[in-house]
Design a protein around this motif. Structure first.
Motif, PDB file in Angstrom:
ATOM      1  N   ARG A 216       0.854  -1.194   0.000  1.00 54.63           N
ATOM      2  CA  ARG A 216       0.000   0.000   0.000  1.00 54.63           C
ATOM      3  C   ARG A 216       0.887   1.240   0.000  1.00 54.63           C
ATOM      4  O   ARG A 216       1.753   1.399   0.868  1.00 54.63           O
ATOM      5  N   LEU A 217       0.652   2.110  -0.976  1.00 50.87           N
ATOM      6  CA  LEU A 217       1.490   3.289  -1.156  1.00 50.87           C
ATOM      7  C   LEU A 217       0.689   4.561  -0.900  1.00 50.87           C
ATOM      8  O   LEU A 217      -0.509   4.621  -1.212  1.00 50.87           O
ATOM      9  N   PRO A 218       1.345   5.607  -0.365  1.00 51.07           N
ATOM     10  CA  PRO A 218       0.644   6.878  -0.128  1.00 51.07           C
ATOM     11  C   PRO A 218       0.471   7.665  -1.423  1.00 51.07           C
ATOM     12  O   PRO A 218       1.288   7.566  -2.345  1.00 51.07           O
ATOM     13  N   VAL A 219      -0.607   8.426  -1.496  1.00 48.61           N
ATOM     14  CA  VAL A 219      -0.814   9.340  -2.620  1.00 48.61           C
ATOM     15  C   VAL A 219      -0.097  10.646  -2.310  1.00 48.61           C
ATOM     16  O   VAL A 219      -0.352  11.274  -1.280  1.00 48.61           O
ATOM     17  N   THR A 220       0.825  11.048  -3.177  1.00 44.81           N
ATOM     18  CA  THR A 220       1.605  12.269  -2.961  1.00 44.81           C
ATOM     19  C   THR A 220       1.567  13.156  -4.206  1.00 44.81           C
ATOM     20  O   THR A 220       1.485  12.670  -5.334  1.00 44.81           O
ATOM     21  N   LEU A 221       1.622  14.442  -3.983  1.00 46.01           N
ATOM     22  CA  LEU A 221       1.759  15.438  -5.036  1.00 46.01           C
ATOM     23  C   LEU A 221       2.836  16.425  -4.617  1.00 46.01           C
ATOM     24  O   LEU A 221       2.740  17.036  -3.544  1.00 46.01           O
ATOM     25  N   GLY A 222       3.880  16.550  -5.445  1.00 44.07           N
ATOM     26  CA  GLY A 222       4.970  17.452  -5.093  1.00 44.07           C
ATOM     27  C   GLY A 222       5.664  17.072  -3.804  1.00 44.07           C
ATOM     28  O   GLY A 222       6.160  17.935  -3.077  1.00 44.07           O
ATOM     29  N   GLY A 223       5.671  15.771  -3.511  1.00 43.30           N
ATOM     30  CA  GLY A 223       6.332  15.296  -2.306  1.00 43.30           C
ATOM     31  C   GLY A 223       5.498  15.416  -1.041  1.00 43.30           C
ATOM     32  O   GLY A 223       5.974  15.088   0.052  1.00 43.30           O
ATOM     33  N   ARG A 224       4.248  15.848  -1.163  1.00 46.79           N
ATOM     34  CA  ARG A 224       3.394  16.023   0.017  1.00 46.79           C
ATOM     35  C   ARG A 224       2.222  15.039  -0.034  1.00 46.79           C
ATOM     36  O   ARG A 224       1.674  14.752  -1.099  1.00 46.79           O
ATOM     37  N   ARG A 225       1.845  14.516   1.140  1.00 47.01           N
ATOM     38  CA  ARG A 225       0.722  13.590   1.231  1.00 47.01           C
ATOM     39  C   ARG A 225      -0.578  14.296   0.857  1.00 47.01           C
ATOM     40  O   ARG A 225      -0.828  15.432   1.256  1.00 47.01           O
ATOM     41  N   VAL A 226      -1.418  13.580   0.102  1.00 46.42           N
ATOM     42  CA  VAL A 226      -2.730  14.087  -0.267  1.00 46.42           C
ATOM     43  C   VAL A 226      -3.760  13.517   0.707  1.00 46.42           C
ATOM     44  O   VAL A 226      -3.755  12.317   1.009  1.00 46.42           O
ATOM     45  N   SER A 234      -4.319   6.604   0.125  1.00 45.95           N
ATOM     46  CA  SER A 234      -3.328   5.601  -0.258  1.00 45.95           C
ATOM     47  C   SER A 234      -4.000   4.626  -1.215  1.00 45.95           C
ATOM     48  O   SER A 234      -5.224   4.649  -1.394  1.00 45.95           O
ATOM     49  N   TYR A 235      -3.207   3.779  -1.834  1.00 49.38           N
ATOM     50  CA  TYR A 235      -3.744   2.825  -2.789  1.00 49.38           C
ATOM     51  C   TYR A 235      -2.912   1.554  -2.754  1.00 49.38           C
ATOM     52  O   TYR A 235      -1.747   1.568  -2.352  1.00 49.38           O
ATOM     53  N   ASN A 236      -3.526   0.456  -3.179  1.00 56.02           N
ATOM     54  CA  ASN A 236      -2.814  -0.820  -3.253  1.00 56.02           C
ATOM     55  C   ASN A 236      -2.047  -0.898  -4.565  1.00 56.02           C
ATOM     56  O   ASN A 236      -2.637  -0.755  -5.645  1.00 56.02           O
ATOM     57  N   GLN A 237      -0.745  -1.113  -4.461  1.00 53.53           N
ATOM     58  CA  GLN A 237       0.081  -1.274  -5.644  1.00 53.53           C
ATOM     59  C   GLN A 237      -0.012  -2.714  -6.138  1.00 53.53           C
ATOM     60  O   GLN A 237       0.107  -3.653  -5.347  1.00 53.53           O
ATOM     61  N   LEU A 280      -3.798   4.139 -11.151  1.00 57.33           N
ATOM     62  CA  LEU A 280      -3.344   4.446 -12.498  1.00 57.33           C
ATOM     63  C   LEU A 280      -2.824   5.875 -12.625  1.00 57.33           C
ATOM     64  O   LEU A 280      -2.138   6.207 -13.595  1.00 57.33           O
ATOM     65  N   THR A 281      -3.144   6.715 -11.642  1.00 56.51           N
ATOM     66  CA  THR A 281      -2.666   8.096 -11.675  1.00 56.51           C
ATOM     67  C   THR A 281      -1.348   8.263 -10.938  1.00 56.51           C
ATOM     68  O   THR A 281      -0.446   8.980 -11.406  1.00 56.51           O
ATOM     69  N   PHE A 282      -1.198   7.590  -9.809  1.00 53.48           N
ATOM     70  CA  PHE A 282      -0.062   7.872  -8.937  1.00 53.48           C
ATOM     71  C   PHE A 282       0.985   6.760  -8.870  1.00 53.48           C
ATOM     72  O   PHE A 282       2.057   6.957  -8.307  1.00 53.48           O
ATOM     73  N   SER A 283       0.707   5.582  -9.418  1.00 52.75           N
ATOM     74  CA  SER A 283       1.672   4.494  -9.350  1.00 52.75           C
ATOM     75  C   SER A 283       2.933   4.828 -10.137  1.00 52.75           C
ATOM     76  O   SER A 283       2.861   5.420 -11.219  1.00 52.75           O
ATOM     77  N   PRO A 284       4.107   4.448  -9.635  1.00 51.07           N
ATOM     78  CA  PRO A 284       5.358   4.708 -10.366  1.00 51.07           C
ATOM     79  C   PRO A 284       5.385   4.047 -11.749  1.00 51.07           C
ATOM     80  O   PRO A 284       5.995   4.576 -12.669  1.00 51.07           O
TER      81      PRO A 284
END
Length: 309
Positions: A216-226, A234-237, A280-284
């Motif tokens: 499970r990974l955190p959702v981040t934008l610009g290095g900051r938690r959303v 967060s989302y399941n990878q 699909l938006t935030f996964s590496p």
């Protein structure tokens, strides 16, 4: 082995007279870690028999072999969780068991879990509910989604297969798990098929299943938690293969049950869409995941089935 007495309209009755010996636990295993030993220790004293189905493991074989004296071990070529569980369910049916407890290898079953699930099945049956399955009230502390109440019992919305107590009468009435789904959506398809047949999944109060949450990974934008409403997102990878099955099987479920269970399908679609959107938006590796999801939707629309080409 049977201990069921009585029944209700709809063909699946309450568990009156069921004891521990009449329940078979079926555990689907693939490349297990040492946590499998803890799971077997959790459940072996609560049921009459534990069937461990090794689905073509390449690693963790020493863990599986070390459990031979505590379980009935079945080995098969890798064919997915549905096929693995079906192998164990078939044994339970031949044993004339009254119920099957299906489990993933990364689950934990606290003491008293099976007894509480059976008690719920008994009580719901006495109240005239045609029970398809009994689901836990929470997964690792997260409340299970519900779909209202029936005769005083909470109805499970879309329960995971792990921790599900299923009367063998359910399988005799509607058939086994759909092996064409391979991995994802196997439990959802069973639930939808039961609902279409008038059978109802209920929740057992106090049944709390420990279950692995995966990566499970955190959702981040610009290095900051959303955050949303003060809660961090967060989302399941998942791997591209897993995302393919999620998208394809979700499409198949929608096509198969949209007419018979429109509200259930719409709610499931909304919840899956939110999870997919974050992934699909935030996964590496979102590029690979998007391609896998599109491939899955395409194959689902075309009616392709079974293992990913």
């Amino acid at each position: 082995m049977s201990g069921v007495e009585g029944g209700v309209a709809g063909g699946v009755g309450g568990g009156s007279g069921v004891d521990r010996a009449a329940v078979v636990a079926v555990v689907a295993v693939h490349d297990p870690g040492p946590g499998l030993v803890d799971l077997v220790s959790d459940v072996v004293a609560q049921v009459g028999r534990v069937v461990l189905v090794d689905d073509g493991s390449r690693t963790g074989l020493e863990v599986v072999e070390g459990l031979r004296d505590r379980v009935t071990l079945v080995r098969q070529a890798n064919a997915g969780v549905a096929a693995a569980l079906n192998a164990g369910i078939a044994m339970a049916l031949s044993d004339q068991a009254d119920a099957v407890l299906t489990l993933d290898q990364d689950s934990r079953v606290p003491p008293g879990y099976v007894a509480a699930a059976v008690a719920t099945w008994q009580e719901a049956g006495r109240r005239g509910i045609p029970v398809s399955a009994v689901a836990p009230a929470s997964y690792s502390g997260h409340p299970a989604p519900t779909a209202g109440r029936l005769h005083g019992h909470a109805v499970a919305f879309d329960p995971m297969q792990s921790g599900l107590l299923v009367p063998t009468a359910t399988f005799r009435a509607i058939g086994l798990l759909d092996e064409g789904f391979v991995i994802d959506g196997v439990d959802s398809e069973l639930t939808a098929r039961c609902l279409t047949s008038g059978l109802v999944p209920v929740i057992a109060p106090g049944c709390e299943l420990g279950h692995g949450q995966g990566d499970r990974l955190p959702v981040t934008l610009g290095g900051r938690r959303v955050t949303l409403r003060g809660q961090p997102l967060s989302y399941n990878q998942h791997s591209p293969d897993r995302v393919y099955y999620m998208a394809r099987n979700g499409t198949v479920l929608t096509r198969r049950y949209a007419r018979s269970e429109p509200r259930w399908v719409a709610r499931r679609l909304a919840e899956e869409a939110r999870a997919h959107l974050l992934r699909l938006t935030f996964s590496p590796d979102r590029g690979q995941l998007v391609r896998a999801a599109l491939e899955g939707v395409r194959d689902g629309v075309r009616g392709r089935y079974g293992a990913r080409p």
